[in-house]
Design an enzyme around this catalytic site. Structure first.
Site, PDB file in Angstrom:
ATOM      1  N   ASP A   1      73.395 106.775  14.439  1.00  0.00           N
ATOM      2  CA  ASP A   1      72.856 105.888  14.075  1.00  0.00           C
ATOM      3  C   ASP A   1      72.927 105.341  12.169  1.00  0.00           C
ATOM      4  OD1 ASP A   1      71.331 103.954  16.340  1.00  0.00           O
ATOM      5  OD2 ASP A   1      69.883 105.991  16.047  1.00  0.00           O
TER       6      ASP A   1
ATOM      7  N   ARG B   1      56.504 110.115  26.193  1.00  0.00           N
ATOM      8  CA  ARG B   1      55.116 110.523  25.628  1.00  0.00           C
ATOM      9  C   ARG B   1      54.045 110.190  26.630  1.00  0.00           C
ATOM     10  NH1 ARG B   1      56.452 105.909  21.197  1.00  0.00           N
ATOM     11  NH2 ARG B   1      57.608 107.046  20.108  1.00  0.00           N
TER      12      ARG B   1
ATOM     13  N   TYR C   1      78.446 108.835  18.375  1.00  0.00           N
ATOM     14  CA  TYR C   1      77.365 107.580  18.518  1.00  0.00           C
ATOM     15  C   TYR C   1      75.852 108.052  17.760  1.00  0.00           C
ATOM     16  CZ  TYR C   1      73.872 104.654  21.578  1.00  0.00           C
ATOM     17  OH  TYR C   1      72.840 103.401  22.122  1.00  0.00           O
TER      18      TYR C   1
ATOM     19  N   ARG D   1      70.040  92.513  26.919  1.00  0.00           N
ATOM     20  CA  ARG D   1      69.069  92.812  26.514  1.00  0.00           C
ATOM     21  C   ARG D   1      68.982  91.233  25.838  1.00  0.00           C
ATOM     22  NH1 ARG D   1      69.553  97.328  22.004  1.00  0.00           N
ATOM     23  NH2 ARG D   1      72.029  96.052  21.198  1.00  0.00           N
TER      24      ARG D   1
ATOM     25  N   ARG E   1      68.427 109.900  23.636  1.00  0.00           N
ATOM     26  CA  ARG E   1      67.262 109.145  22.207  1.00  0.00           C
ATOM     27  C   ARG E   1      66.017 108.753  22.268  1.00  0.00           C
ATOM     28  NH1 ARG E   1      71.387 106.800  19.038  1.00  0.00           N
ATOM     29  NH2 ARG E   1      71.013 104.443  19.173  1.00  0.00           N
TER      30      ARG E   1
ATOM     31  N   ARG F   1      82.755 100.286  24.238  1.00  0.00           N
ATOM     32  CA  ARG F   1      82.375  99.812  24.487  1.00  0.00           C
ATOM     33  C   ARG F   1      82.445  98.379  23.383  1.00  0.00           C
ATOM     34  NH1 ARG F   1      82.193  99.000  30.255  1.00  0.00           N
ATOM     35  NH2 ARG F   1      80.371  97.760  29.713  1.00  0.00           N
TER      36      ARG F   1
ATOM     37  N   GLU G   1      73.068  89.416  24.979  1.00  0.00           N
ATOM     38  CA  GLU G   1      74.452  90.762  24.829  1.00  0.00           C
ATOM     39  C   GLU G   1      74.851  90.487  25.974  1.00  0.00           C
ATOM     40  OE1 GLU G   1      73.235  93.829  22.785  1.00  0.00           O
ATOM     41  OE2 GLU G   1      72.005  92.717  20.786  1.00  0.00           O
TER      42      GLU G   1
HETATM   43  P1  FAD Z   1      81.467  99.616  10.896  1.00  0.00           P
HETATM   44  O1  FAD Z   1      79.774  99.263  10.540  1.00  0.00           O
HETATM   45  O2  FAD Z   1      81.774  99.380  12.237  1.00  0.00           O
HETATM   46  O3  FAD Z   1      81.841  99.460   9.398  1.00  0.00           O
HETATM   47  C1  FAD Z   1      83.315  99.773   9.574  1.00  0.00           C
HETATM   48  C2  FAD Z   1      84.433  98.718   9.124  1.00  0.00           C
HETATM   49  O4  FAD Z   1      85.508  98.929   9.113  1.00  0.00           O
HETATM   50  C3  FAD Z   1      83.594  97.386   9.417  1.00  0.00           C
HETATM   51  O5  FAD Z   1      83.246  96.738   9.374  1.00  0.00           O
HETATM   52  C4  FAD Z   1      85.129  96.933   9.970  1.00  0.00           C
HETATM   53  O6  FAD Z   1      85.916  96.140   9.878  1.00  0.00           O
HETATM   54  C5  FAD Z   1      86.576  97.723   8.978  1.00  0.00           C
HETATM   55  N1  FAD Z   1      87.782  98.391   9.406  1.00  0.00           N
HETATM   56  C6  FAD Z   1      87.332  98.468  10.810  1.00  0.00           C
HETATM   57  N2  FAD Z   1      88.783  99.140  10.560  1.00  0.00           N
HETATM   58  C7  FAD Z   1      89.415  98.466   9.685  1.00  0.00           C
HETATM   59  C8  FAD Z   1      91.225  98.149   9.124  1.00  0.00           C
HETATM   60  N3  FAD Z   1      92.266  98.482  10.101  1.00  0.00           N
HETATM   61  N4  FAD Z   1      91.245  97.888   7.651  1.00  0.00           N
HETATM   62  C9  FAD Z   1      89.835  96.763   7.486  1.00  0.00           C
HETATM   63  N5  FAD Z   1      88.627  97.057   7.289  1.00  0.00           N
HETATM   64  C10 FAD Z   1      88.844  97.955   8.606  1.00  0.00           C
HETATM   65  N6  FAD Z   1      71.729 102.619  13.995  1.00  0.00           N
HETATM   66  C11 FAD Z   1      70.474 101.821  13.898  1.00  0.00           C
HETATM   67  O7  FAD Z   1      69.718 102.969  13.138  1.00  0.00           O
HETATM   68  N7  FAD Z   1      69.640 101.082  14.580  1.00  0.00           N
HETATM   69  C12 FAD Z   1      70.023 100.365  14.912  1.00  0.00           C
HETATM   70  O8  FAD Z   1      69.014  99.509  15.650  1.00  0.00           O
HETATM   71  C13 FAD Z   1      71.220  99.985  15.644  1.00  0.00           C
HETATM   72  N8  FAD Z   1      71.623  98.901  16.859  1.00  0.00           N
HETATM   73  C14 FAD Z   1      73.175  99.019  16.535  1.00  0.00           C
HETATM   74  C15 FAD Z   1      73.812  97.948  17.954  1.00  0.00           C
HETATM   75  C16 FAD Z   1      74.814  98.154  17.765  1.00  0.00           C
HETATM   76  C17 FAD Z   1      75.501  96.720  18.857  1.00  0.00           C
HETATM   77  C18 FAD Z   1      75.892  98.810  17.613  1.00  0.00           C
HETATM   78  C19 FAD Z   1      76.732  98.861  17.902  1.00  0.00           C
HETATM   79  C20 FAD Z   1      75.367 100.325  16.425  1.00  0.00           C
HETATM   80  C21 FAD Z   1      73.554  99.768  16.407  1.00  0.00           C
HETATM   81  N9  FAD Z   1      73.685 101.188  15.744  1.00  0.00           N
HETATM   82  C22 FAD Z   1      72.085 100.988  15.038  1.00  0.00           C
HETATM   83  C23 FAD Z   1      74.763 101.761  14.203  1.00  0.00           C
HETATM   84  C24 FAD Z   1      74.769 101.368  13.380  1.00  0.00           C
HETATM   85  O9  FAD Z   1      75.115  99.722  13.555  1.00  0.00           O
HETATM   86  C25 FAD Z   1      76.086 102.043  12.542  1.00  0.00           C
HETATM   87  O10 FAD Z   1      75.764 103.458  12.513  1.00  0.00           O
HETATM   88  C26 FAD Z   1      76.891 101.898  11.403  1.00  0.00           C
HETATM   89  O11 FAD Z   1      76.567 100.670  11.146  1.00  0.00           O
HETATM   90  C27 FAD Z   1      77.587 102.954  11.282  1.00  0.00           C
HETATM   91  O12 FAD Z   1      78.514 101.702   9.844  1.00  0.00           O
HETATM   92  P2  FAD Z   1      80.047 102.429   9.855  1.00  0.00           P
HETATM   93  O13 FAD Z   1      80.718 101.880   8.426  1.00  0.00           O
HETATM   94  O14 FAD Z   1      80.063 103.485  10.661  1.00  0.00           O
HETATM   95  O15 FAD Z   1      80.461 101.781  10.535  1.00  0.00           O
HETATM   96  N1  UDP Z   2      68.411 102.537  28.204  1.00  0.00           N
HETATM   97  C1  UDP Z   2      68.303 102.684  29.322  1.00  0.00           C
HETATM   98  N2  UDP Z   2      66.882 101.242  29.624  1.00  0.00           N
HETATM   99  C2  UDP Z   2      66.633 100.725  28.493  1.00  0.00           C
HETATM  100  C3  UDP Z   2      66.655 100.898  27.759  1.00  0.00           C
HETATM  101  C4  UDP Z   2      67.873 102.114  27.072  1.00  0.00           C
HETATM  102  O1  UDP Z   2      68.018 102.824  30.378  1.00  0.00           O
HETATM  103  O2  UDP Z   2      65.611 100.097  28.336  1.00  0.00           O
HETATM  104  C5  UDP Z   2      69.115 103.875  27.982  1.00  0.00           C
HETATM  105  C6  UDP Z   2      70.819 102.923  27.608  1.00  0.00           C
HETATM  106  O3  UDP Z   2      71.116 104.631  28.491  1.00  0.00           O
HETATM  107  C7  UDP Z   2      70.883 103.491  26.380  1.00  0.00           C
HETATM  108  C8  UDP Z   2      70.505 104.569  26.109  1.00  0.00           C
HETATM  109  O4  UDP Z   2      68.850 104.570  26.526  1.00  0.00           O
HETATM  110  O5  UDP Z   2      72.479 103.414  26.080  1.00  0.00           O
HETATM  111  C9  UDP Z   2      69.335 104.335  24.404  1.00  0.00           C
HETATM  112  O6  UDP Z   2      68.976 102.996  24.287  1.00  0.00           O
HETATM  113  P1  UDP Z   2      69.205 102.936  22.419  1.00  0.00           P
HETATM  114  O7  UDP Z   2      68.204 101.125  22.952  1.00  0.00           O
HETATM  115  O8  UDP Z   2      69.012 103.759  21.819  1.00  0.00           O
HETATM  116  O9  UDP Z   2      70.642 102.201  22.746  1.00  0.00           O
HETATM  117  P2  UDP Z   2      71.684 101.689  21.379  1.00  0.00           P
HETATM  118  O10 UDP Z   2      70.372 100.290  21.019  1.00  0.00           O
HETATM  119  O11 UDP Z   2      72.090 101.793  21.154  1.00  0.00           O
HETATM  120  O12 UDP Z   2      72.771  99.576  21.470  1.00  0.00           O
END
Ligand code: FAD
Ligand code: UDP
Length: 368
Positions: A355, A176, A353, A280, A172, A249, A305
């Site tokens: 985005d 570069r 996984y 982080r 991911r 996780r 976190e």
């Molecule tokens: P979710 O946003 O999880 O929505 C699912 C919803 O369903 C939730 O609101 C939940 O409460 C609800 N639900 C579940 N079960 C039930 C039930 N039984 N009844 C009623 N409601 C229910 N993507 C990026 O592009 N850039 C980023 O920087 C980025 N950072 C992230 C950082 C973290 C910590 C995490 C966890 C994800 C990150 N993502 C990022 C990914 C991004 O969050 C997801 O791709 C996107 O939000 C997923 O949308 P979703 O609708 O699939 O899931």
């Molecule tokens: N990663 C790492 N060091 C860093 C940042 C990321 O080794 O400082 C690795 C780690 O395994 C992580 C993966 O790169 O799970 C993807 O990172 P990303 O920032 O895309 O994770 P997310 O935003 O989904 O938490």
């Protein structure tokens, strides 16, 4: 039946589905177990700062249709993610680029950096066909960067040795040989001005929603309301964990309001030492305030976190796509395929996984 679609979950998958279905003249009911809409992109305003309650979310895509789609609801700012890694008190730029190589080895040209990485790969006897994350990382960046910036962070993040994690996770991150700290390679990137709630609000405008509603507590009643169910929660929960639990996780966010305008000077600082218990620290104001504007708000909000194994009752965030879980997911998928009137979508229902942008791409392609 009052609705065409019962949508379970108001995250980006559910909200986008509801929007497009409504545009197509369909009636939707969205149910959400949390007290608010928006899933993991939900923000809360604290001290004038939009705090990403479920972890930092930076929107990035190279798909112009997806970019135009989100910009139709809310304008995006010029935020560019340039995280910094802290290892044994020293700072390194991410992703792995000429700045990182200079900080690590003092090399000043791409040729010297490439030579250094080749030397490092040879010491580590890097495999050409990596079988796991460790082999992949050694083959991409060599031993020094793997040990300082990847191993500790990854093992904290996933709670497993790098030798037991799939190689794709580390792919991911860009690698570069130019001086460029942009974490993403995508054409478009930014944060919605005013926060993600505006995007969700736009998607769900005019759609009937019920928060604080757990689907499983009203399963029969809710299911009878619509012809098609769109389910975005965990797929194993939908099937009562009949084959066993998938592993996820989760993250514990320790949020603090600080009486200083600028705590760490950057939105994202990764702590890559194994000894530091968190992965982080996010300082939310830097997603939306740039330059001197940082000082216009006297306080700042940070989230520390802590990554941990998911247990029932916690929020599942990251699917653990190792061999065991992937095989288990296939069993649930086989059940899902026998129920074509139920659409399983999103990070949890597809155990993927994802985005944000690929989620939107997928829903747009589905033409609800
Ligand atoms: P979710 O946003 O999880 O929505 C699912 C919803 O369903 C939730 O609101 C939940 O409460 C609800 N639900 C579940 N079960 C039930 C039930 N039984 N009844 C009623 N409601 C229910 N993507 C990026 O592009 N850039 C980023 O920087 C980025 N950072 C992230 C950082 C973290 C910590 C995490 C966890 C994800 C990150 N993502 C990022 C990914 C991004 O969050 C997801 O791709 C996107 O939000 C997923 O949308 P979703 O609708 O699939 O899931
Ligand atoms: N990663 C790492 N060091 C860093 C940042 C990321 O080794 O400082 C690795 C780690 O395994 C992580 C993966 O790169 O799970 C993807 O990172 P990303 O920032 O895309 O994770 P997310 O935003 O989904 O938490």
């Amino acid at each position: 039946m009052g609705y065409d679609y019962l949508i379970i979950g108001s995250g980006l998958f559910g909200a986008t589905f509801a929007y497009l279905a409504k545009q197509a003249g369909k009636r939707c009911l969205v149910v959400e177990k949390r007290l608010h809409l928006g899933g993991n992109v939900y923000c809360e305003n604290v001290e004038g700062i939009n705090v990403h309650q479920y972890g930092a979310h930076i929107f990035h895509t190279s798909n112009k249709d997806v970019w135009d789609f989100v910009n139709h609801f809310v304008e995006f700012n010029r935020y560019t993610n340039c995280p910094v890694a802290k290892y044994k008190g020293r700072l390194y730029n991410l992703p792995f680029n000429m700045n990182t190589f200079y900080q690590m080895w003092g090399v000043t040209t791409p040729e010297a950096a490439l030579a250094k990485i080749e030397e490092q790969r040879a010491i580590a006897k890097a495999e050409d066909e990596p079988r796991n994350l460790e082999e992949q990382a050694l083959s991409l960046v060599g031993k020094d960067i793997y040990e300082a910036l990847i191993k500790g962070y990854t093992e904290k993040q996933w709670g497993r040795p790098c030798t037991e994690l799939p190689a794709f996770i580390i792919r991911r991150l860009p690698l570069r040989f130019v001086f460029d700290n942009n974490y993403f390679n995508d054409t478009y990137q930014g944060i919605p001005i005013g926060g993600y709630n505006k995007l969700i609000g736009g998607l769900l405008e005019g759609v009937e929603t019920r928060v604080n509603t757990v689907f499983f507590a009203h399963r029969d009643e809710l299911s009878s309301l619509a012809g098609t169910i769109v389910y975005t929660g965990p797929i194993d929960e939908f099937y009562g964990y009949c084959f066993g639990q998938l592993q996820y996780r989760t993250v514990r966010f320790e949020q603090e309001v600080m009486n200083v305008p600028n705590f760490q000077g950057n939105a994202v600082v990764n702590y890559t030492d194994a000894e530091v218990p968190y992965t982080r620290i996010i300082e939310h104001k830097h997603f939306e305030c740039f330059g001197q504007r940082v000082y216009e708000l006297p306080k700042t909000v940070v989230s520390c976190e802590y990554s941990m194994e998911w247990k029932p009752g916690m929020e599942p965030y990251y699917p653990v796509n190792d061999d065991r879980n992937s095989a288990l997911y296939q069993q649930y998928l086989a059940l899902a395929k026998q129920q074509p009137s139920i659409i399983f979508g999103g990070r949890l229902a597809e155990y993927k996984y994802y985005d944000m942008a690929p989620i939107l791409e997928k829903v747009i392609e589905m033409e609800p």
